[in-house]
Design a protein around this motif. Structure first.
Motif, PDB file in Angstrom:
ATOM      1  N   GLN A 120     142.179 -30.045  16.293  1.00 45.28           N
ATOM      2  CA  GLN A 120     141.232 -30.534  17.285  1.00 45.28           C
ATOM      3  C   GLN A 120     141.099 -29.457  18.354  1.00 45.28           C
ATOM      4  O   GLN A 120     142.080 -29.085  19.009  1.00 45.28           O
ATOM      5  CB  GLN A 120     141.703 -31.831  17.912  1.00 45.28           C
ATOM      6  N   ARG A 121     139.886 -28.953  18.495  1.00 41.25           N
ATOM      7  CA  ARG A 121     139.579 -27.939  19.512  1.00 41.25           C
ATOM      8  C   ARG A 121     138.411 -28.465  20.312  1.00 41.25           C
ATOM      9  O   ARG A 121     137.295 -28.529  19.814  1.00 41.25           O
ATOM     10  CB  ARG A 121     139.251 -26.607  18.869  1.00 41.25           C
ATOM     11  N   ARG A 122     138.714 -28.898  21.509  1.00 37.38           N
ATOM     12  CA  ARG A 122     137.756 -29.578  22.376  1.00 37.38           C
ATOM     13  C   ARG A 122     137.161 -30.768  21.619  1.00 37.38           C
ATOM     14  O   ARG A 122     137.885 -31.663  21.242  1.00 37.38           O
ATOM     15  CB  ARG A 122     136.717 -28.598  22.895  1.00 37.38           C
ATOM     16  N   LYS A 123     135.870 -30.772  21.336  1.00 41.97           N
ATOM     17  CA  LYS A 123     135.256 -31.910  20.637  1.00 41.97           C
ATOM     18  C   LYS A 123     135.192 -31.705  19.128  1.00 41.97           C
ATOM     19  O   LYS A 123     134.843 -32.612  18.384  1.00 41.97           O
ATOM     20  CB  LYS A 123     133.848 -32.165  21.174  1.00 41.97           C
ATOM     21  N   GLU A 124     135.545 -30.531  18.665  1.00 43.54           N
ATOM     22  CA  GLU A 124     135.484 -30.193  17.250  1.00 43.54           C
ATOM     23  C   GLU A 124     136.782 -30.606  16.539  1.00 43.54           C
ATOM     24  O   GLU A 124     137.874 -30.359  17.041  1.00 43.54           O
ATOM     25  CB  GLU A 124     135.274 -28.680  17.121  1.00 43.54           C
ATOM     26  N   VAL A 125     136.647 -31.239  15.377  1.00 46.47           N
ATOM     27  CA  VAL A 125     137.808 -31.630  14.571  1.00 46.47           C
ATOM     28  C   VAL A 125     137.622 -31.061  13.163  1.00 46.47           C
ATOM     29  O   VAL A 125     136.616 -31.329  12.514  1.00 46.47           O
ATOM     30  CB  VAL A 125     137.976 -33.168  14.512  1.00 46.47           C
ATOM     31  N   LEU A 126     138.604 -30.281  12.728  1.00 44.17           N
ATOM     32  CA  LEU A 126     138.583 -29.685  11.393  1.00 44.17           C
ATOM     33  C   LEU A 126     139.802 -30.168  10.624  1.00 44.17           C
ATOM     34  O   LEU A 126     140.898 -30.256  11.175  1.00 44.17           O
ATOM     35  CB  LEU A 126     138.618 -28.157  11.494  1.00 44.17           C
TER      36      LEU A 126
ATOM     37  N   ALA B 190     148.467 -18.929  12.472  1.00 40.08           N
ATOM     38  CA  ALA B 190     147.716 -18.493  11.288  1.00 40.08           C
ATOM     39  C   ALA B 190     146.970 -19.680  10.649  1.00 40.08           C
ATOM     40  O   ALA B 190     145.847 -19.529  10.170  1.00 40.08           O
ATOM     41  CB  ALA B 190     148.647 -17.840  10.273  1.00 40.08           C
ATOM     42  N   ILE B 191     147.597 -20.848  10.642  1.00 40.65           N
ATOM     43  CA  ILE B 191     146.938 -22.048  10.093  1.00 40.65           C
ATOM     44  C   ILE B 191     145.721 -22.387  10.947  1.00 40.65           C
ATOM     45  O   ILE B 191     144.640 -22.699  10.418  1.00 40.65           O
ATOM     46  CB  ILE B 191     147.922 -23.215  10.001  1.00 40.65           C
ATOM     47  N   ILE B 192     145.874 -22.307  12.267  1.00 42.67           N
ATOM     48  CA  ILE B 192     144.737 -22.589  13.156  1.00 42.67           C
ATOM     49  C   ILE B 192     143.612 -21.579  12.915  1.00 42.67           C
ATOM     50  O   ILE B 192     142.438 -21.956  12.796  1.00 42.67           O
ATOM     51  CB  ILE B 192     145.173 -22.559  14.645  1.00 42.67           C
ATOM     52  N   THR B 193     143.950 -20.302  12.826  1.00 46.12           N
ATOM     53  CA  THR B 193     142.949 -19.273  12.572  1.00 46.12           C
ATOM     54  C   THR B 193     142.241 -19.524  11.246  1.00 46.12           C
ATOM     55  O   THR B 193     141.011 -19.427  11.158  1.00 46.12           O
ATOM     56  CB  THR B 193     143.599 -17.880  12.573  1.00 46.12           C
ATOM     57  N   GLY B 194     143.008 -19.868  10.214  1.00 50.63           N
ATOM     58  CA  GLY B 194     142.413 -20.168   8.904  1.00 50.63           C
ATOM     59  C   GLY B 194     141.467 -21.357   8.944  1.00 50.63           C
ATOM     60  O   GLY B 194     140.417 -21.360   8.301  1.00 50.63           O
ATOM     61  N   LEU B 195     141.841 -22.374   9.691  1.00 48.79           N
ATOM     62  CA  LEU B 195     140.979 -23.564   9.813  1.00 48.79           C
ATOM     63  C   LEU B 195     139.711 -23.254  10.598  1.00 48.79           C
ATOM     64  O   LEU B 195     138.635 -23.718  10.251  1.00 48.79           O
ATOM     65  CB  LEU B 195     141.744 -24.688  10.525  1.00 48.79           C
ATOM     66  N   HIS B 196     139.851 -22.478  11.660  1.00 45.07           N
ATOM     67  CA  HIS B 196     138.715 -22.255  12.541  1.00 45.07           C
ATOM     68  C   HIS B 196     137.723 -21.232  11.983  1.00 45.07           C
ATOM     69  O   HIS B 196     136.557 -21.230  12.351  1.00 45.07           O
ATOM     70  CB  HIS B 196     139.192 -21.826  13.924  1.00 45.07           C
ATOM     71  N   THR B 197     138.181 -20.371  11.085  1.00 48.62           N
ATOM     72  CA  THR B 197     137.269 -19.365  10.526  1.00 48.62           C
ATOM     73  C   THR B 197     136.579 -19.819   9.256  1.00 48.62           C
ATOM     74  O   THR B 197     135.879 -19.059   8.630  1.00 48.62           O
ATOM     75  CB  THR B 197     138.025 -18.044  10.246  1.00 48.62           C
ATOM     76  N   ARG B 198     136.765 -21.064   8.873  1.00 48.74           N
ATOM     77  CA  ARG B 198     136.110 -21.582   7.656  1.00 48.74           C
ATOM     78  C   ARG B 198     134.643 -21.726   7.851  1.00 48.74           C
ATOM     79  O   ARG B 198     134.058 -22.077   8.751  1.00 48.74           O
ATOM     80  CB  ARG B 198     136.704 -22.937   7.279  1.00 48.74           C
TER      81      ARG B 198
END
Length: 155
Positions: free
Chosen positions: A72-78, A147-155
């Motif tokens: 969860q990054r602000r209003k975005e959920v991945l 690294a998990i966060i980076t992988g999720l956010h760069t999808r």
């Protein structure tokens, strides 16, 4: 009489063999139960990182049982499912930590806008730290979670 005595010996030996097997079974079961309860694997990880120049406010929740990871990054959920290799790596990194000691370490009172603040909750244990006072033993886990966060956010 000799025949009767010789038939008595095998019966005594069988009795001892049965008792030996019975005791061995009890010891094996007790050892299995003890080993099963002493190795507790963590079920959930909550990783929050905030601050820095970018003003991060990330919240990563990982269910190690199912492998489900939610960022969860602000209003975005991945959401994604971690690979068995990632889950195993996380479990290994956590097992290497002295969680109780890390949780008892107070966070540094020095704050700076450049530092990231971390809050890591592994089941019921919570660790709070910053980039400035991140323990060396915790660095590999933080690196893996980042690294998990980076992988999720760069999808």
């Amino acid at each position: 009489m000799i025949w009767q005595q010789s038939s008595f010996l095998p019966n005594v030996c069988q009795l001892h063999r049965h008792w030996f097997l019975f005791i061995a079974l009890i010891v094996w079961v007790a050892g299995s139960v003890a080993c099963g309860t002493s190795v507790a694997r963590p079920a959930t990880i909550l990783f929050e990182r905030s601050g820095g120049l970018a003003g991060l406010d990330d919240r990563l929740t990982i269910d190690l049982t199912t492998g489900t990871a939610q960022l969860q990054r602000r209003k975005e959920v991945l959401t994604t499912t971690l690979s068995a290799e990632q889950r195993s790596r996380l479990a290994t990194l956590i097992a290497a930590l002295d969680l109780a000691n890390l949780a008892a370490t107070p966070a540094s009172p020095h704050q700076c806008c450049d530092f990231l603040s971390y809050r890591i909750q592994i089941d019921a244990i919570t660790i709070q730290t910053t980039d400035a006072d991140l323990p060396a033993s915790l660095q590999p886990l933080v690196t893996e979670l980042n690294a998990i966060i980076t992988g999720l956010h760069t999808r």
